[in-house]
Motif scaffolding. Structure first.
Motif, mmCIF file in Angstrom:
data_model
loop_
_atom_site.group_PDB
_atom_site.id
_atom_site.type_symbol
_atom_site.label_atom_id
_atom_site.label_comp_id
_atom_site.label_asym_id
_atom_site.label_seq_id
_atom_site.Cartn_x
_atom_site.Cartn_y
_atom_site.Cartn_z
ATOM 1 N N SER A 89 2.435 1.851 -3.288
ATOM 2 C CA SER A 89 1.477 2.397 -4.253
ATOM 3 C C SER A 89 1.378 3.904 -4.124
ATOM 4 O O SER A 89 1.244 4.630 -5.107
ATOM 5 C CB SER A 89 0.095 1.770 -4.044
ATOM 6 N N TYR B 223 -13.243 2.676 -0.975
ATOM 7 C CA TYR B 223 -12.140 1.773 -0.678
ATOM 8 C C TYR B 223 -12.412 0.792 0.459
ATOM 9 O O TYR B 223 -11.778 -0.256 0.542
ATOM 10 C CB TYR B 223 -10.876 2.576 -0.335
ATOM 11 N N ILE C 86 0.841 -1.213 0.000
ATOM 12 C CA ILE C 86 0.000 0.000 0.000
ATOM 13 C C ILE C 86 0.867 1.249 0.000
ATOM 14 O O ILE C 86 0.651 2.183 -0.763
ATOM 15 C CB ILE C 86 -0.938 -0.007 1.217
ATOM 16 N N LEU D 29 -5.192 -1.262 -5.295
ATOM 17 C CA LEU D 29 -5.079 -0.683 -3.959
ATOM 18 C C LEU D 29 -6.243 -1.151 -3.079
ATOM 19 O O LEU D 29 -6.052 -1.514 -1.920
ATOM 20 C CB LEU D 29 -5.064 0.842 -4.052
ATOM 21 N N LYS E 203 -5.624 -4.591 -1.898
ATOM 22 C CA LYS E 203 -4.610 -4.645 -0.854
ATOM 23 C C LYS E 203 -5.192 -4.210 0.496
ATOM 24 O O LYS E 203 -4.867 -4.777 1.539
ATOM 25 C CB LYS E 203 -3.425 -3.743 -1.220
ATOM 26 N N LEU F 82 -2.785 7.787 -8.563
ATOM 27 C CA LEU F 82 -2.838 6.330 -8.686
ATOM 28 C C LEU F 82 -3.616 5.917 -9.938
ATOM 29 O O LEU F 82 -4.690 6.442 -10.206
ATOM 30 C CB LEU F 82 -3.506 5.715 -7.456
ATOM 31 N N GLU G 163 -6.367 1.804 -8.945
ATOM 32 C CA GLU G 163 -7.087 1.908 -7.681
ATOM 33 C C GLU G 163 -7.700 0.572 -7.272
ATOM 34 O O GLU G 163 -7.851 0.289 -6.082
ATOM 35 C CB GLU G 163 -8.170 2.982 -7.782
#
Length: 474
Positions: free
Chosen positions: A152, A247, A149, A203, A206, A197, A200
């Motif tokens: 990233s 997220y 993370i 991410l 993760k 980013l 996404e």
């Protein structure tokens, strides 16, 4: 000067649960049961006015969740659990366990993007618990995911390295805890890297892996309590809501937002415009809404050690707090400020032998302090003698009080078209604040016993002028 703030210490939390001084224990039990029922990703709003004790309530919830999580141990855990069982019942020992996370949004709203700071708090809550049980490889797994993370977000921006300052580009996540991971997140959350980013979805995957690893070690679900969002800058508040919705969709995580919904709607309108439907926007975001119940003011005062007696001064204070529906914070500020003014006023000689001064001490000062803290415009008008109708309407609410009757039932007949009660109250107000109407029927009757001399107004103004705006310092 006595402090009246109810701080969320372990002692205060246990005391309020034990004696239920603010009458929220049953609500807390039901809220905990609801959290235990939720088995999917959820966002919950806990609505309450500013100063209503939302932070204290969620700190109570966090305390219970920490002390009923069998995967988290400390030296007082067993004793704490026994105490909680006494106050809340044995059914608080749920089939599932929860890792609670507290996130103060207001303290983080200077950041460009809130995502990393939320992740940091989750990892910090995980690493700060004392004892790790179960799979010994979990920490390594969390470190590995956290590194992905961080990488990233890094985007070739060198990170600080405490162990090797000459090589800032490396990320050191060695060691027995997660302090270096947290340090790296602290560095990154100050930058607006998220907009850059391109992957996404990776991410998001993760982040989900991170939560799954944490739950493997510390409980079945993560409960993140977002506090003070309604105080944040509009840009940060909107970003936080959007990031969480996008997220944090893991089935094992629940978000609880303690907020004033009306103020949060105003924040959203400040961002999107006054014509934006902020209520509908929040309806789409929150899956469930709860309203924090009001407190029992008498019980709360007893908890603060302010057991009011039967004196008129005490009954007037209680009347003001109940009539204007004070929150916990309002009560704290009001009592603290009143204590200052009352002490100053009572320092004048012969107050107990001067009925006019005594009436001002018992009746007028509680009103002045309320206006000073919560209605500045009316406060100024009140001192200038322009708020007699407000004074009369307020005092008529207590017209059956023996102390008030002693003032307003001084005459045995009416004068003109005004009732005895209103006429007496009008005379009292004018005798104190405008020194006019001495020739009225009611003023003459009152003045025969109570000497409202011109100095009274000056004394009141002098005492009030000695105050700073206490509300700004609490």
């Amino acid at each position: 000067m006595k402090s009246y703030d109810l701080k969320p210490t372990n002692e205060n939390i246990l005391e309020t649960l034990k004696n239920d001084r603010i009458r929220r224990r049953l609500y807390l039990i039901n809220f905990l049961k609801f959290l235990d029922i939720v088995n999917t990703n959820a966002t919950i709003s806990l609505d309450g006015e500013w100063g209503s004790g939302k932070t204290f309530f969620i700190k109570q919830i966090i305390y219970v969740l920490l002390n009923t999580n069998i995967f988290i141990e400390n030296e007082n855990m067993e004793a704490n659990r026994e105490e909680l069982e006494k106050y809340l019942g044995k059914d608080i020992m749920y089939d599932r366990t929860f890792l609670p996370v507290y996130y103060n949004a207001w303290k983080n709203d200077n950041l460009m993007d809130p995502l990393l700071s939320v992740i940091r708090e989750i990892i910090n809550s995980y690493s700060s618990t004392k004892k790790f049980t179960g799979n010994t490889d979990v920490i390594s797994g969390i470190k590995s995911i956290a590194k992905d993370i961080i990488s990233s977000f890094e985007l070739h921006i060198p990170l600080p390295n405490k162990e090797n300052p000459a090589n800032p580009g490396s990320i050191d996540i060695s060691g027995e805890n997660l302090s270096n991971v947290i340090d790296s997140l602290d560095h990154l959350k100050k930058k607006n890297y998220l907009e850059q980013l391109e992957e996404e979805d990776v991410l998001q995957e993760k982040i989900n892996q991170l939560f799954n690893q944490i739950c493997e070690e510390k409980g079945d679900r993560i409960i993140v309590f977002i506090d003070e969002l309604d105080r944040c800058k509009p840009t940060f508040a909107i970003n936080l809501l959007e990031r969480i919705k996008h997220y944090f969709d893991n089935e094992k995580i629940t978000f609880v937002f303690s907020t004033n919904i009306i103020e949060l709607q105003n924040t959203i309108k400040n961002y999107y415009g006054n014509n934006f439907d902020a209520e509908n926007y929040l309806d789409k975001f929150f899956n469930f809404r709860f309203q924090l119940p009001t407190i029992d003011i008498n019980e709360y005062l007893q908890f603060l050690g302010e057991t009011l007696n039967t004196s008129y001064e005490s009954t007037q204070l209680l009347f003001i707090m109940e009539h204007f529906k004070f929150s916990m914070r309002n009560i704290n500020h009001y009592l603290q400020t009143y204590d200052i003014v009352s002490r100053l006023f009572k320092s004048y000689n012969n107050i107990t032998s001067d009925y006019g001064l005594q009436f001002c001490s018992d009746c007028i000062i509680p009103i002045l302090v309320y206006l000073y803290l919560f209605d500045k415009k009316r406060y100024k008008n009140f001192l200038m003698g322009n708020e007699e109708e407000f004074f009369i309407s307020l005092m008529l609410c207590k017209i059956n009080d023996t102390y008030i009757k002693d003032f307003v039932f001084l005459t045995s007949s009416l004068s003109g078209s005004e009732t005895r009660e209103k006429g007496s109250l009008r005379a009292i107000y004018n005798l104190i604040f405008s020194q006019e109407n001495y020739d009225t029927f009611f003023a003459k009757a009152i003045s025969t016993k109570y000497k409202f001399v011109p100095k009274i107004k000056n004394i009141l103004e002098s005492c009030m002028s000695c105050l700073f705006d206490v509300s700004l310092f609490n």
